[in-house]
Structures are given as C-alpha cells and as structure tokens.
Design an enzyme around this catalytic site. Structure first.
Site, PDB file in Angstrom:
ATOM      1  N   HIS A 121       0.983  -0.800   0.311  1.00  0.00           N
ATOM      2  CA  HIS A 121      -0.164   0.073   0.539  1.00  0.00           C
ATOM      3  C   HIS A 121       1.349   0.948   0.157  1.00  0.00           C
ATOM      4  O   HIS A 121       1.608   1.563   0.852  1.00  0.00           O
ATOM      5  CB  HIS A 121      -0.764   0.000   0.931  1.00  0.00           C
ATOM      6  CG  HIS A 121      -2.315   0.860   1.662  1.00  0.00           C
ATOM      7  ND1 HIS A 121      -1.880   2.043   1.811  1.00  0.00           N
ATOM      8  CD2 HIS A 121      -3.422   1.007   1.184  1.00  0.00           C
ATOM      9  CE1 HIS A 121      -3.400   2.466   1.750  1.00  0.00           C
ATOM     10  NE2 HIS A 121      -4.200   2.240   1.459  1.00  0.00           N
ATOM     11  N   ASP A 198       3.025  -3.559   7.796  1.00  0.00           N
ATOM     12  CA  ASP A 198       2.249  -2.720   7.959  1.00  0.00           C
ATOM     13  C   ASP A 198       0.885  -4.299   8.666  1.00  0.00           C
ATOM     14  O   ASP A 198       0.246  -5.772   7.478  1.00  0.00           O
ATOM     15  CB  ASP A 198       2.055  -2.607   6.630  1.00  0.00           C
ATOM     16  CG  ASP A 198       0.836  -1.860   6.099  1.00  0.00           C
ATOM     17  OD1 ASP A 198      -0.206  -2.395   6.926  1.00  0.00           O
ATOM     18  OD2 ASP A 198       0.674  -1.611   5.255  1.00  0.00           O
ATOM     19  N   GLN A 201      -4.425  -4.843   6.766  1.00  0.00           N
ATOM     20  CA  GLN A 201      -5.095  -6.284   6.320  1.00  0.00           C
ATOM     21  C   GLN A 201      -5.571  -7.454   7.118  1.00  0.00           C
ATOM     22  O   GLN A 201      -5.839  -8.392   6.775  1.00  0.00           O
ATOM     23  CB  GLN A 201      -4.785  -6.364   4.811  1.00  0.00           C
ATOM     24  CG  GLN A 201      -5.253  -5.129   4.353  1.00  0.00           C
ATOM     25  CD  GLN A 201      -6.920  -4.315   3.887  1.00  0.00           C
ATOM     26  OE1 GLN A 201      -7.728  -5.884   4.186  1.00  0.00           O
ATOM     27  NE2 GLN A 201      -6.354  -2.748   3.817  1.00  0.00           N
ATOM     28  N   LYS A 224     -10.589  -0.979  10.018  1.00  0.00           N
ATOM     29  CA  LYS A 224     -10.606  -2.654   9.696  1.00  0.00           C
ATOM     30  C   LYS A 224     -10.621  -3.245  10.201  1.00  0.00           C
ATOM     31  O   LYS A 224     -11.277  -4.328   9.850  1.00  0.00           O
ATOM     32  CB  LYS A 224      -9.301  -1.871   8.355  1.00  0.00           C
ATOM     33  CG  LYS A 224      -9.404  -1.583   7.693  1.00  0.00           C
ATOM     34  CD  LYS A 224      -8.226  -1.768   6.686  1.00  0.00           C
ATOM     35  CE  LYS A 224      -7.332  -0.583   5.847  1.00  0.00           C
ATOM     36  NZ  LYS A 224      -8.025  -0.145   4.632  1.00  0.00           N
ATOM     37  N   CYS A 361      -4.890   2.266  -4.179  1.00  0.00           N
ATOM     38  CA  CYS A 361      -2.964   2.970  -3.456  1.00  0.00           C
ATOM     39  C   CYS A 361      -2.423   2.028  -3.558  1.00  0.00           C
ATOM     40  O   CYS A 361      -1.584   1.948  -2.582  1.00  0.00           O
ATOM     41  CB  CYS A 361      -3.623   2.954  -1.478  1.00  0.00           C
ATOM     42  SG  CYS A 361      -4.613   4.658  -1.378  1.00  0.00           S
TER      43      CYS A 361
HETATM   44  N1  7TS Z   1      -1.957  -0.574   4.422  1.00  0.00           N
HETATM   45  C1  7TS Z   1      -2.375  -1.218   4.388  1.00  0.00           C
HETATM   46  C2  7TS Z   1      -2.703  -3.267   3.601  1.00  0.00           C
HETATM   47  C3  7TS Z   1      -4.093  -1.500   3.827  1.00  0.00           C
HETATM   48  O1  7TS Z   1      -4.642  -1.490   3.086  1.00  0.00           O
HETATM   49  C4  7TS Z   1      -4.521   0.568   4.144  1.00  0.00           C
HETATM   50  C5  7TS Z   1      -5.770   0.942   3.358  1.00  0.00           C
HETATM   51  C6  7TS Z   1      -3.960   1.265   4.914  1.00  0.00           C
HETATM   52  C7  7TS Z   1      -2.013   0.006   5.153  1.00  0.00           C
HETATM   53  C8  7TS Z   1      -3.626   2.543   4.827  1.00  0.00           C
HETATM   54  O2  7TS Z   1      -4.612   2.513   5.770  1.00  0.00           O
HETATM   55  P1  7TS Z   1      -4.919   4.084   7.083  1.00  0.00           P
HETATM   56  O3  7TS Z   1      -6.457   3.398   7.937  1.00  0.00           O
HETATM   57  O4  7TS Z   1      -3.800   3.725   7.313  1.00  0.00           O
HETATM   58  O5  7TS Z   1      -6.005   4.526   5.930  1.00  0.00           O
HETATM   59  N2  7TS Z   1      -6.821   0.333   2.500  1.00  0.00           N
HETATM   60  C9  7TS Z   1      -7.574   0.495   1.907  1.00  0.00           C
HETATM   61  C10 7TS Z   1      -7.717   0.185   1.047  1.00  0.00           C
HETATM   62  O6  7TS Z   1      -7.254  -1.283   0.624  1.00  0.00           O
HETATM   63  N3  7TS Z   1      -8.984   0.675   0.197  1.00  0.00           N
HETATM   64  O7  7TS Z   1      -9.238   1.486   1.187  1.00  0.00           O
HETATM   65  C11 7TS Z   1      -8.381   1.861   2.386  1.00  0.00           C
END
Ligand code: 7TS
Length: 406
Positions: A121, A198, A201, A224, A361
């Site tokens: 990501h 990270d 997920q 999430k 992303c």
């Molecule tokens: N890393 C991964 C693997 C992610 O899927 C996401 C968000 C992030 C980091 C960032 O997370 P945040 O909470 O800091 O924004 N992924 C997604 C997605 O797959 N669709 O919308 C957000």
C-alpha cells in the site's frame, strides 16, 4: 460461527441500496461497526466524556480508566509484553510514518538499505522513499513471483548486511497474499535489520501474536476491524521505542517543560502528543471484545471457506481475470474483460453490491500487474455465501450490460 446472529449486530447491513438488499463487499477499505462498538462510543459520550491523564475529577479518571483499559485490551489481543509497547494513533499510515521519521532518520545513513515489496500500500512505500531521501539510504524491492507472492529465497537474496529496515505488509490489500512474516523477520534479524509490518489487512482477520512473529514494529488501523475511524495502533518493541524520539511535541507527551528545553513522558505517552483519540480507543476496545468473543480462529476459518466458495463461483465467469495467489486472505481483486473497474462497480452498485474500484493505493502494483485499475470484493465475518452469489449474478449482469465488448 452463527453468522445470522453476527449480522444482527451490524444494523447498517439491514438496508436496501438502489432497491436491492445491500451486499457490502468493501471491508478491506473499512469494516462495518457492530452494536457493542456503537454503544461503547455512545456510552462514553453520554456518561463519561472528559479529557484523560489530567485533573483529578471523577469523569476524568473514568475516561482515563476506559482509555488505558482499551490499551490493555490491545496488548492482550496481539500478545505484546507491555502496554508501554502500544501506541495509539490515527491508523496504519501514521504508525509507519512514525517509524520512518523517528527510527529511520536516526539510524540510517548512506549505504544502508530499506527493503520492501512492490505490492505494498502507498503508506508502506512513500514513508520509506522519504526516509531514503532524507538519509541517503537505498530503497530495494523484493521481486514478486508471477502469482503475487514472495519466496524466502528472494527475501534472502534481497536483504543484506547493509539492510537496516525490512518493511512489509502481512496481508496484501490487493492480491490477498499472506506473507510468512515470522520467517521474513528471522531473515531480517540474521542480517541485523528490524522488521516493520503493515498489519492493516491482517489484524482484523487473523490471530496476530507479535511476540511469536518476533516483529519489531507492527502497525494497524481500528476502522478495518469493527472499530471507529480515527484510531490505530503502533506496536513496537520497548527497547526500540525507548531509544526513539517523538515526532509530535506538545501537551500530554511531556514530563517537564522549561523555556529552552523539555523532557518527555515515559512510554507509550511520549508518542501521544495532544489530546488523544479517547472515544476511538474505547471503541477499539469494544471491537476487540466483540472479535475475541467470536474467536479470531473461527473468523479466519469462516473467511477462508467463504473466499474459497467465492473463488470457485467467480472462476466460472468467462473473461474474468482474478489477480493474486490461490491461497489468499478473504479478498478478490479482478477485472472483467476490458471494462473499466469503475464501470463494473457502478453496475454492481445499481444492484446493491458495494465493491471498491481503482488502484487501491497501490499504483506500483497496478504497474506490475500491467493494469490501470481493478475491482475488489473484500469479505468479513458478516458476509455469506449468498453475498458471493449476488456478486456473481451482478457480474453476469455487468457482462450483459456491456455485451458489445465481448
Ligand atoms: N496498509 C494496507 C495494507 C492497507 O490496506 C491500508 C488501507 C493502509 C495501509 C492504510 O490504512 P489507513 O487506515 O492508515 O488508511 N487500505 C485501503 C484499501 O485497501 N482501500 O481503502 C483503504
């Protein structure tokens, strides 16, 4: 797992969208929230709202107890040694940025390497690009196999004695690849590097044990995993965090302040400048109770069966390209012939089915896949085989609608 009972805890699912019962297949972007989480936040604002760690009045100590109680729930959930290792923040992005700003800038210099993968990501790529630019370190990528996995041999061939940081997602948000983090951590450590994971997920779907994985830093997002938006966690090993400087300065994080110098509070508060995300943390604590009561293993098993079912069904649709490995987390990224994924998701939305379209992303990964965009259906504990069936029907309708491209 009683999915019917679970679904009843998610009031948002019980609605029609565009004249059809909602099928929500976008939990990888953000999950829905169950009643106990909504109620915990509601109860906090109705009955206990106050700032934390200051003053001695009753509401203040209740809010502090609730906030710090949530930290202990997180500690147990990921099996950290101490609450000193649990830093609350806004989410995965902020957690990775903290490591890239504080740890990387203090410990890296020219000739050092940061190793990651092309399937990350953006929030696990850009902070490292910036850290590399600031320190003169080199950014290196572990090559991907054709099915979107990495082999341990490739990891061994990429990580060297010059590598100081290995930054990798536990589960890919596009391919669903589940990386062998424990083995990768071992390779990082054998070379004297730290591993930053990270977990955006993974924590919502798998039992994560940071001690067993032996990771140095592990970042994830509450939103999430059934918790509110705006709350996240960075886990870090205490000896590493102890030696890191904060990146945000102000209230809450200080011990003594003088006109020209100041000292910081102990862990974890030195990394939590300003009024913290109190309601979010309490909501995260309630989400952890909710998920733990169901059991993370039950959730993983349920999702594994569900995604297998969905893969088999989707496999019967001609002209559907599915990306990623066979063995995967509960998400399926695809393209239907040459139809743009935004068009696919618009037709699905008209059928009441929510999927995500775009680059997710992960623009470097789109380039690697040689596509500009994809559609993604992501599943969670409240999804059913009937949802997968509706997705298949929706895709068949999409084919009909764009019949002339076939
Ligand atoms: N890393 C991964 C693997 C992610 O899927 C996401 C968000 C992030 C980091 C960032 O997370 P945040 O909470 O800091 O924004 N992924 C997604 C997605 O797959 N669709 O919308 C957000």
């Amino acid at each position: 797992m009683d999915v019917k009972a679970i679904r009843e805890q998610f009031p948002i699912l019980d609605q029609e969208v565009n004249g059809h019962p909602l099928v929500y297949l976008d939990s990888s972007a953000t999950s829905q929230k169950p009643l106990p989480v909504i109620e915990a936040v509601n109860d906090y604002y109705r009955n206990h709202n106050s700032n934390v760690h200051r003053g001695v009045h009753t509401l203040g100590s209740r809010a502090t107890d609730l906030y710090e109680g949530a930290r202990e729930k997180v500690r147990q959930f990921i099996n950290a040694d101490s609450t000193a290792e649990i830093i609350f923040n806004r989410g995965t992005t902020v957690g990775i940025n903290l490591v890239a700003h504080s740890y990387a800038r203090a410990n890296l210099t020219e000739g050092d390497e940061i190793v990651t993968t092309e399937m990350e990501h953006h929030s696990n790529i850009i902070p490292w690009q910036q850290a590399a630019k600031a320190t003169g370190a080199t950014l290196k990528y572990i090559p991907l196999e054709v099915d979107g996995t990495v082999t341990l041999d490739s990891v061994r061939n990429t990580v060297t004695k010059n590598t100081k940081i290995v930054a990798i997602g536990h589960v890919s948000n596009v391919l669903g690849t589940i990386h062998p983090i424990k083995e990768i951590a071992k390779i990082a450590h054998e070379n004297g590097a730290v591993i930053v994971v990270d977990g955006a997920q993974s924590v919502p779907h798998l039992q994560v044990d940071v001690k067993d994985l032996d990771c140095d830093f592990y970042a994830f997002s509450g939103h999430k995993m059934c918790a509110p938006t705006g709350i996240g966690v960075l886990y870090g090993k205490k000896e590493l965090l102890d030696n890191m400087e904060p990146v945000e300065f102000g209230g809450e994080m200080i011990d003594f302040v003088d006109l020209y110098d100041s000292t910081w509070k102990e862990l974890p508060w030195k990394f939590e400048g300003g009024t913290p995300i109190i309601a979010g943390a309490i909501g995260l604590g309630a989400a952890i109770d909710f998920l733990s009561d169901i059991g993370m293993e039950n959730i993983t098993n349920y999702e594994t069966n569900l995604v297998e079912y969905a893969m088999a069904k989707l496999g019967s649709i001609n002209d559907l390209a599915i990306y990623g490995p066979e063995k995967r987390a509960a998400l399926i990224t695809f393209n239907l012939a040459d139809i743009h994924s935004h068009d696919v998701s618009t037709v699905l939305d008209a059928e009441g089915i929510a999927v995500r379209a775009g680059h997710h992303c992960a623009q470097p990964l789109m380039k690697w896949l040689n596509v500009t965009a994809t559609a993604r259906a992501s599943f969670y504990l409240y999804n059913t085989e009937a949802d997968a069936d509706r997705l298949v029907e929706g895709l068949l309708k999409t084919k009909e609608y764009f019949g002339d491209v076939f």
